[in-house]
Design a protein around this motif. Structure first.
Motif, short mmCIF file in Angstrom:
data_model
loop_
_atom_site.label_atom_id
_atom_site.label_comp_id
_atom_site.label_asym_id
_atom_site.label_seq_id
_atom_site.Cartn_x
_atom_site.Cartn_y
_atom_site.Cartn_z
N GLU A 135 0.72 -1.38 -0.08
CA GLU A 135 -0.13 0.13 -0.08
C GLU A 135 0.20 1.08 -0.10
O GLU A 135 0.81 2.58 -0.71
N GLU A 136 2.09 0.97 1.01
CA GLU A 136 2.12 2.37 0.96
C GLU A 136 3.34 2.92 -0.64
O GLU A 136 3.40 3.61 -1.03
N LYS A 172 3.17 10.16 -6.13
CA LYS A 172 3.83 11.35 -5.76
C LYS A 172 5.25 11.40 -7.03
O LYS A 172 5.06 12.61 -7.37
N LYS A 194 0.64 3.80 -2.98
CA LYS A 194 1.00 5.44 -2.92
C LYS A 194 2.16 6.22 -3.10
O LYS A 194 2.13 7.30 -3.84
#
Length: 265
Positions: free
Chosen positions: A246-247, A254, A250
């Protein structure tokens, strides 16, 4: 190494030298090597791996692409000799890494059963006794008398799996092999592997399917850029791995935003 241990790794490291220059032929390589003109970048696929796996444990190896999962399996299987550290193993290993990689393409499936079986240490008498069972499990039927060069990758993998799992080894190494063939054969392969658990086989398993790892394994580890960052019970490690995914997901948007902003500037 205690009697309960199946595999013990101490400070294992695996280094590859990646050439900076493009060399078009063996002649150029030899000449440049003699002149010390070839430079290398060091790449550590594994670094400082310390791990003890007990007999009968079924360990899933998790990690993103390039984490070092397959390299670790090949070190344990004896395909690669580690650059540093020590490795101890107790028991016969059946490495299911690249199924069918040892097949002779000009020979038929039947001929390759005997050839591949001999490579795995099986006697001709043993293969004679198990031949029908191997063919039946592979589902190749009349194609068993066809040269392997005419097989699809799935057919070769099915035959390789059928030969390699005809006996229950002490240590079973699986690298994505339960994803071969169609859905029916994948289910049958998984059932075959799970049937070996009663004999106390130790399993090392790499799969991109976390659900499959959770079905098969009772322990798991996470590799990240060649380093062991977590090892423990499957449910605990699965939760850590899901958060890690999940990290990372994300972070990707970015990075894309930063690149697009830099282009505008």
């Amino acid at each position: 190494m205690s009697k309960e241990d199946a595999i013990v790794l101490k400070n294992i490291g695996m280094k590859f030298n990646l050439s900076k220059e493009k060399v078009d032929s063996l002649k150029d390589y030899v000449i440049q090597s003699l002149r010390h003109q070839i430079q290398y970048n060091e790449f550590w696929a594994l670094k400082d791996i310390n791990l003890t796996i007990k007999k009968g444990e079924r360990v899933g190896i998790l990690g993103l692409n390039g984490a070092g999962k397959s390299t670790l399996l090949k070190v344990i299987a004896g395909v690669f000799k580690p650059t540093e550290g020590t490795l101890e193993k107790h028991g016969k290993i059946a490495p299911l890494l690249e199924l069918g990689a040892g097949f002779e393409k000009q020979y038929t499936g039947k001929e390759n059963i005997y050839l591949y079986g001999a490579m795995l240490g099986y006697t001709k008498q043993f293969i004679d006794e198990k031949y029908d069972e191997i063919v039946e499990f592979s589902e190749l039927g009349e194609f068993i008398d066809v040269p392997v060069k005419n097989y699809s990758s799935g057919m070769k993998s099915r035959l390789g799996f059928s030969i390699a799992t005809i006996v229950s080894p002490k240590i079973l190494i699986l690298d994505e092999v339960l994803s071969v063939g169609d859905a029916k054969f994948r289910k049958k392969s998984e059932k075959k592997v799970m049937s070996m658990f009663d004999s106390g086989v130790t399993v090392l398993f790499v799969s991109h399917s976390l659900d499959q790892v959770k079905r098969i394994c009772n322990k798991a580890m996470i590799l990240d850029h060649g380093k062991l960052i977590a090892f423990g019970e499957i449910d605990d490690i699965a939760s850590v791995y899901e958060k890690m995914i999940e990290e990372r997901e994300k972070e990707v948007p970015k990075k894309k935003i930063k690149k697009s902003t830099a282009k505008k500037e």
